[in-house]
Write an enzyme that holds these catalytic residues in place. Structure first.
Site, PDB file in Angstrom:
ATOM      1  N   ASP A  80       0.812  -1.224   0.000  1.00  0.00           N
ATOM      2  CA  ASP A  80       0.000   0.000   0.000  1.00  0.00           C
ATOM      3  C   ASP A  80       0.846   1.275   0.000  1.00  0.00           C
ATOM      4  O   ASP A  80       0.311   2.371   0.173  1.00  0.00           O
ATOM      5  CB  ASP A  80      -0.919   0.010   1.232  1.00  0.00           C
ATOM      6  CG  ASP A  80      -2.244  -0.708   0.976  1.00  0.00           C
ATOM      7  OD1 ASP A  80      -2.670  -0.771  -0.199  1.00  0.00           O
ATOM      8  OD2 ASP A  80      -2.848  -1.201   1.942  1.00  0.00           O
ATOM      9  N   ARG A 105       0.722  -1.709   7.434  1.00  0.00           N
ATOM     10  CA  ARG A 105       1.224  -0.466   6.848  1.00  0.00           C
ATOM     11  C   ARG A 105       2.225   0.275   7.740  1.00  0.00           C
ATOM     12  O   ARG A 105       2.836   1.257   7.282  1.00  0.00           O
ATOM     13  CB  ARG A 105       0.037   0.466   6.487  1.00  0.00           C
ATOM     14  CG  ARG A 105      -0.905  -0.137   5.437  1.00  0.00           C
ATOM     15  CD  ARG A 105      -1.758   0.929   4.754  1.00  0.00           C
ATOM     16  NE  ARG A 105      -0.949   1.898   4.021  1.00  0.00           N
ATOM     17  CZ  ARG A 105      -1.444   2.973   3.404  1.00  0.00           C
ATOM     18  NH1 ARG A 105      -2.739   3.213   3.450  1.00  0.00           N
ATOM     19  NH2 ARG A 105      -0.657   3.808   2.759  1.00  0.00           N
ATOM     20  N   ARG A 150     -10.110   5.125  10.798  1.00  0.00           N
ATOM     21  CA  ARG A 150      -8.654   5.036  10.904  1.00  0.00           C
ATOM     22  C   ARG A 150      -8.096   5.998  11.968  1.00  0.00           C
ATOM     23  O   ARG A 150      -7.584   5.588  12.985  1.00  0.00           O
ATOM     24  CB  ARG A 150      -8.007   5.343   9.545  1.00  0.00           C
ATOM     25  CG  ARG A 150      -8.412   4.381   8.427  1.00  0.00           C
ATOM     26  CD  ARG A 150      -7.761   3.028   8.587  1.00  0.00           C
ATOM     27  NE  ARG A 150      -8.163   2.070   7.577  1.00  0.00           N
ATOM     28  CZ  ARG A 150      -7.545   1.887   6.422  1.00  0.00           C
ATOM     29  NH1 ARG A 150      -6.484   2.594   6.116  1.00  0.00           N
ATOM     30  NH2 ARG A 150      -7.981   0.976   5.563  1.00  0.00           N
ATOM     31  N   HIS A 179     -11.613   6.906   4.761  1.00  0.00           N
ATOM     32  CA  HIS A 179     -10.682   8.029   4.957  1.00  0.00           C
ATOM     33  C   HIS A 179     -11.419   9.307   4.552  1.00  0.00           C
ATOM     34  O   HIS A 179     -12.198   9.291   3.591  1.00  0.00           O
ATOM     35  CB  HIS A 179      -9.468   7.917   4.022  1.00  0.00           C
ATOM     36  CG  HIS A 179      -8.297   7.151   4.575  1.00  0.00           C
ATOM     37  ND1 HIS A 179      -7.449   6.438   3.745  1.00  0.00           N
ATOM     38  CD2 HIS A 179      -7.795   7.023   5.832  1.00  0.00           C
ATOM     39  CE1 HIS A 179      -6.485   5.889   4.480  1.00  0.00           C
ATOM     40  NE2 HIS A 179      -6.674   6.233   5.751  1.00  0.00           N
ATOM     41  N   CYS A 279      -5.071   9.669  -2.947  1.00  0.00           N
ATOM     42  CA  CYS A 279      -4.348   8.734  -2.073  1.00  0.00           C
ATOM     43  C   CYS A 279      -2.894   8.588  -2.493  1.00  0.00           C
ATOM     44  O   CYS A 279      -2.028   8.323  -1.663  1.00  0.00           O
ATOM     45  CB  CYS A 279      -4.987   7.352  -2.117  1.00  0.00           C
ATOM     46  SG  CYS A 279      -6.689   7.299  -1.608  1.00  0.00           S
TER      47      CYS A 279
HETATM   48  N1  ARG Z   1      -5.407   0.069   0.817  1.00  0.00           N
HETATM   49  C1  ARG Z   1      -5.110   1.312   1.429  1.00  0.00           C
HETATM   50  C2  ARG Z   1      -5.621   1.335   2.849  1.00  0.00           C
HETATM   51  O1  ARG Z   1      -6.682   0.803   3.078  1.00  0.00           O
HETATM   52  C3  ARG Z   1      -5.701   2.438   0.643  1.00  0.00           C
HETATM   53  C4  ARG Z   1      -5.338   3.782   1.173  1.00  0.00           C
HETATM   54  C5  ARG Z   1      -5.911   4.870   0.344  1.00  0.00           C
HETATM   55  N2  ARG Z   1      -5.419   6.125   0.702  1.00  0.00           N
HETATM   56  C6  ARG Z   1      -6.161   7.198   0.963  1.00  0.00           C
HETATM   57  N3  ARG Z   1      -5.566   8.339   1.159  1.00  0.00           N
HETATM   58  N4  ARG Z   1      -7.467   7.125   1.077  1.00  0.00           N
HETATM   59  O2  ARG Z   1      -4.995   1.854   3.745  1.00  0.00           O
END
Ligand code: ARG
Length: 286
Positions: A80, A105, A150, A179, A279
């Site tokens: 990612d 991550r 998140r 997000h 992203c």
């Molecule tokens: N697969 C990544 C995650 O779930 C995607 C992140 C996308 N980034 C964003 N800025 N929305 O963390």
């Protein structure tokens, strides 16, 4: 930010683009091998070569627009890492580092810290979980901050302490829009126009957060669900040019009507991981 000479005027609204500095990371190791959001299904095959081509196209668009693009070295195993926006929030040369919610991550944090410290500015390590520009959006005089999936609300206060800008907490409630940058985008930060302009999908927010946005941005562009579901709000604006997923056609039309210049890009491979142009793009605000 330096104002560049490109202006567009539609319906008496002048939109001014300013040159930006973006940090991107090539999707050399991109994969969907785990599931940390509603978009990710490891059973659906990913075409990495196509992902790289789509990412290259995005980078080419920025360069054509006259923006500066710096690159973060991709790290093997970090599927990612292409989503560079999540690594930090940078305003006025101060970088507030990310602290990822998911261990998959976490190793990205060090890569961002290294790049940001090597390229000047102050780096502040986060105590609280936050995913950088994934959950923080910046206008002239405030920071809009998402929570619910998140970033922890405690990180909103932490960011306020770091930047000395009012941070407005907004609760996200729809797992497709995990997000803030999937649900809301800053079209004009107001640095030159004096008035910020945003677009958002109301359904992504709690009823109270919707009222907050209503009060703060009565003239905001409210986006239809279909455009939001195409990740249309995962857009990058320089004040005039708005780079967004080409599938968000309704949003593109609404932007043109508002005096912006929409530029559609195809990010279909990265969408399999829940990501779009924004992203992939961290803004380095000097
Ligand atoms: N697969 C990544 C995650 O779930 C995607 C992140 C996308 N980034 C964003 N800025 N929305 O963390």
């Amino acid at each position: 930010m330096r104002p560049s000479p490109v202006l567009s005027e539609v319906d008496g609204r002048t939109r001014v683009s300013t040159t930006r500095h973006y940090l991107m990371c090539p999707p050399a190791h991109f994969a969907v091998s785990y599931t940390i959001n509603a978009w990710m299904n490891p059973a659906v095959p990913v075409d990495r070569e196509l992902a790289v081509a789509q990412w290259e196209q995005l980078r080419a668009v920025y360069l054509e627009l006259g923006h500066r693009v710096s690159l973060l070295e991709p790290v093997p195993g970090l599927a990612d890492m292409v989503f560079a926006a999540n690594g930090a929030l940078v305003i006025g040369g101060i970088a507030y580092g990310a602290r990822f919610r998911h261990p998959e991550r976490s190793p990205e944090e060090a890569a961002h810290r290294e790049w940001l410290t090597a390229h000047g500015g102050r780096f502040v390590a986060a105590e609280h979980v936050n995913e950088g520009e994934g959950d923080f959006a910046v206008t002239r005089d405030r920071v809009l901050a998402g929570t619910g999936f998140r970033t922890e609300p405690a990180a909103h206060l932490e960011a306020q302490e770091v930047f000395g800008l009012p941070v407005v907490s907004l609760r996200l409630v729809d797992p497709r829009f995990y997000h803030l940058d999937t649900a809301l985008t800053v079209l004009d930060d107001g640095v030159h126009s004096g008035r910020a302009d945003i677009a958002y999908y109301p359904g992504a927010f709690s009823a109270a957060a919707q009222r907050v946005l209503d009060r703060m941005f009565p003239d905001a562009l409210r986006v239809a669900e279909a455009d939001a579901a195409a990740l249309g709000l995962n857009a990058v604006s320089d004040g005039r040019n708005v780079v967004l997923p080409e599938q968000a056609t309704g949003l593109a039309a609404a932007l043109a009507e508002r005096g912006y210049h929409p530029i559609g890009v195809d990010m279909s491979e990265l969408a399999k991981s829940g990501g779009g142009p924004k992203c992939c793009t961290q803004e380095i605000r000097a």
